[in-house]
Design a protein around this motif. Sequence first.
Motif, PDB file in Angstrom:
ATOM      1  N   GLU A  97       0.831  -1.209   0.000  1.00  0.00           N
ATOM      2  CA  GLU A  97       0.000   0.000   0.000  1.00  0.00           C
ATOM      3  C   GLU A  97       0.867   1.261   0.000  1.00  0.00           C
ATOM      4  OE1 GLU A  97      -2.763  -0.304   3.249  1.00  0.00           O
ATOM      5  OE2 GLU A  97      -3.943  -1.852   2.240  1.00  0.00           O
ATOM      6  N   ILE A  98       1.930   1.217  -0.793  1.00  0.00           N
ATOM      7  CA  ILE A  98       2.831   2.357  -0.945  1.00  0.00           C
ATOM      8  C   ILE A  98       2.639   2.937  -2.349  1.00  0.00           C
ATOM      9  CG2 ILE A  98       5.239   3.125  -0.992  1.00  0.00           C
ATOM     10  CD1 ILE A  98       4.331   2.337   1.768  1.00  0.00           C
ATOM     11  N   PRO A  99       2.229   4.203  -2.469  1.00  0.00           N
ATOM     12  CA  PRO A  99       2.047   4.813  -3.793  1.00  0.00           C
ATOM     13  C   PRO A  99       3.377   4.991  -4.516  1.00  0.00           C
ATOM     14  CG  PRO A  99       0.943   6.092  -2.073  1.00  0.00           C
ATOM     15  CD  PRO A  99       1.836   5.109  -1.381  1.00  0.00           C
ATOM     16  N   MET A 100       3.316   4.942  -5.843  1.00  0.00           N
ATOM     17  CA  MET A 100       4.504   5.133  -6.668  1.00  0.00           C
ATOM     18  C   MET A 100       4.159   5.986  -7.867  1.00  0.00           C
ATOM     19  SD  MET A 100       6.817   2.320  -8.736  1.00  0.00           S
ATOM     20  CE  MET A 100       6.139   2.628 -10.373  1.00  0.00           C
ATOM     21  N   VAL A 101       5.071   6.849  -8.267  1.00  0.00           N
ATOM     22  CA  VAL A 101       4.924   7.607  -9.505  1.00  0.00           C
ATOM     23  C   VAL A 101       6.166   7.376 -10.353  1.00  0.00           C
ATOM     24  CG1 VAL A 101       5.907   9.734  -8.520  1.00  0.00           C
ATOM     25  CG2 VAL A 101       4.416   9.867 -10.525  1.00  0.00           C
ATOM     26  N   ARG A 102       5.948   7.116 -11.636  1.00  0.00           N
ATOM     27  CA  ARG A 102       7.067   6.927 -12.566  1.00  0.00           C
ATOM     28  C   ARG A 102       7.387   8.265 -13.208  1.00  0.00           C
ATOM     29  NH1 ARG A 102       7.299   6.552 -18.007  1.00  0.00           N
ATOM     30  NH2 ARG A 102       8.958   5.308 -19.003  1.00  0.00           N
ATOM     31  N   ILE A 103       8.650   8.678 -13.100  1.00  0.00           N
ATOM     32  CA  ILE A 103       9.106   9.941 -13.684  1.00  0.00           C
ATOM     33  C   ILE A 103      10.163   9.634 -14.731  1.00  0.00           C
ATOM     34  CG2 ILE A 103      10.306  12.116 -13.240  1.00  0.00           C
ATOM     35  CD1 ILE A 103       7.534  12.133 -12.083  1.00  0.00           C
ATOM     36  N   GLU A 104       9.851   9.925 -15.980  1.00  0.00           N
ATOM     37  CA  GLU A 104      10.824   9.735 -17.060  1.00  0.00           C
ATOM     38  C   GLU A 104      11.396  11.089 -17.446  1.00  0.00           C
ATOM     39  OE1 GLU A 104      11.280   7.749 -21.518  1.00  0.00           O
ATOM     40  OE2 GLU A 104       9.324   7.804 -20.530  1.00  0.00           O
ATOM     41  N   THR A 105      12.703  11.178 -17.471  1.00  0.00           N
ATOM     42  CA  THR A 105      13.341  12.453 -17.756  1.00  0.00           C
ATOM     43  C   THR A 105      14.735  12.214 -18.322  1.00  0.00           C
ATOM     44  OG1 THR A 105      14.001  14.586 -16.791  1.00  0.00           O
ATOM     45  CG2 THR A 105      14.259  12.648 -15.401  1.00  0.00           C
ATOM     46  N   ASP A 106      15.409  13.291 -18.656  1.00  0.00           N
ATOM     47  CA  ASP A 106      16.807  13.207 -19.065  1.00  0.00           C
ATOM     48  C   ASP A 106      17.571  14.292 -18.318  1.00  0.00           C
ATOM     49  OD1 ASP A 106      16.058  15.528 -20.355  1.00  0.00           O
ATOM     50  OD2 ASP A 106      16.067  14.653 -22.360  1.00  0.00           O
ATOM     51  N   TYR A 107      18.706  14.735 -18.845  1.00  0.00           N
ATOM     52  CA  TYR A 107      19.503  15.725 -18.127  1.00  0.00           C
ATOM     53  C   TYR A 107      19.109  17.165 -18.471  1.00  0.00           C
ATOM     54  CZ  TYR A 107      22.715  11.943 -16.810  1.00  0.00           C
ATOM     55  OH  TYR A 107      23.260  10.804 -16.281  1.00  0.00           O
TER      56      TYR A 107
END
Length: 394
Positions: free
Chosen positions: A359-369
């Motif tokens: 029951e731990i929320p997660m968010v996926r963050i896709e990025t570069d430099y």
Amino acid sequence: DLAPFVDALEQVFVANDPQSLLFADGEPRPLIGVYCILAPEELIYAAGAVPVRLCGGCSTTCSAGEEYVPRDGCPLAKSSLGLSARPGLAVYDCCDVAIVPTTCDAKRKFGEELSRFREVWMLEVPHLKKSEISQHAWLQQIHSLKERLERYMSRVRGKRTTINARTLDRAIDRQAAAQRQMRRLMGFRALDAPPIWGRQATAAANAFSFMEVGAWTGAMIDLNDELEQRQGKAVCPARGPRVMIAGSPVIFPNLKLPQLIEELGAIVVADESCVGERALYDPVGHPERNLRTQLSALAARCLMPCVCPSFAPNQDRLVTLRRTIATHRIDGVVYHVLKGCVVYDFEVGRVESALKELEIPMVRIETDYSPEDVEQLRTRIEAFVEMLIQRKPK
């Protein structure tokens, strides 16, 4: 006291003079670049050289690296190749040799392209680490690396150099001292009232890449002693969500992710980065002080506890994540994916499923430099942090 770590990073990236950091006794020694924690730095110190971790985090050098890396390729590979292709940053220019473990397809081809600019030693990493055949093959790689280091140092020094049980034992002990201080820092971050911001801890961990191990350990002892005196004095409000950064490494100077998370009201209390906590977590166990046993223990330390997603199966990573979530009382996970980093992106689903069970929320963050997506990231992270705040008990 973060000053030694900040000074080290400024010395490398602003003053462009890393010599005083790496040669504490004033005696110059060969610098050997490493591009992964699977390269055993203890062997390099035992040979009389100094290891420097060269994984690049600079956005400005990515364009130079795109001459050798596909447009949609890993920004870490682009930045690292750009820093080697365009001379100017002394810490890169001084490394005549680089060790590149083949942890993923990008690293494998990266090593080949890097050989245009300096001598490259590839370490063939087995991806089925629990196989007896793989373990034997990896041990042979470590023995081969030892012999290469001896030949190289003999050539550079003009006299025969050998790595023996005494020099390797001393190097293992010095690295173990640094690992003890990193674990101490992790303990302070796990407190109910963390006395240090996550972005500060990330910068201190990144400084290890460019400091001689003894100098970094001394600076970390001073920092930990100060944090011990400040226990009970939290740097953030009690309602601030406790966040863990998982996934692709956060490499200096690209610290926009922890910076944004903490600007928006949360605190980063843990990470699983190979340039962060995981880089100095597992010590070498060597009950017998002879070279053969030491090399076996060194090979085992590099391979067996490693939770890099390049390994399959990789249940160890989920076990480690669950343990960290429990010990650090994590409220939410930011899963960081560098664009083009397929191995970390592959495991998003498995990690998310494991977190749902807890029951731990997660968010996926896709990025570069690039700094161009900062405002877009701010919007997503702000919404995630606000949700975590709403979930926390009053």
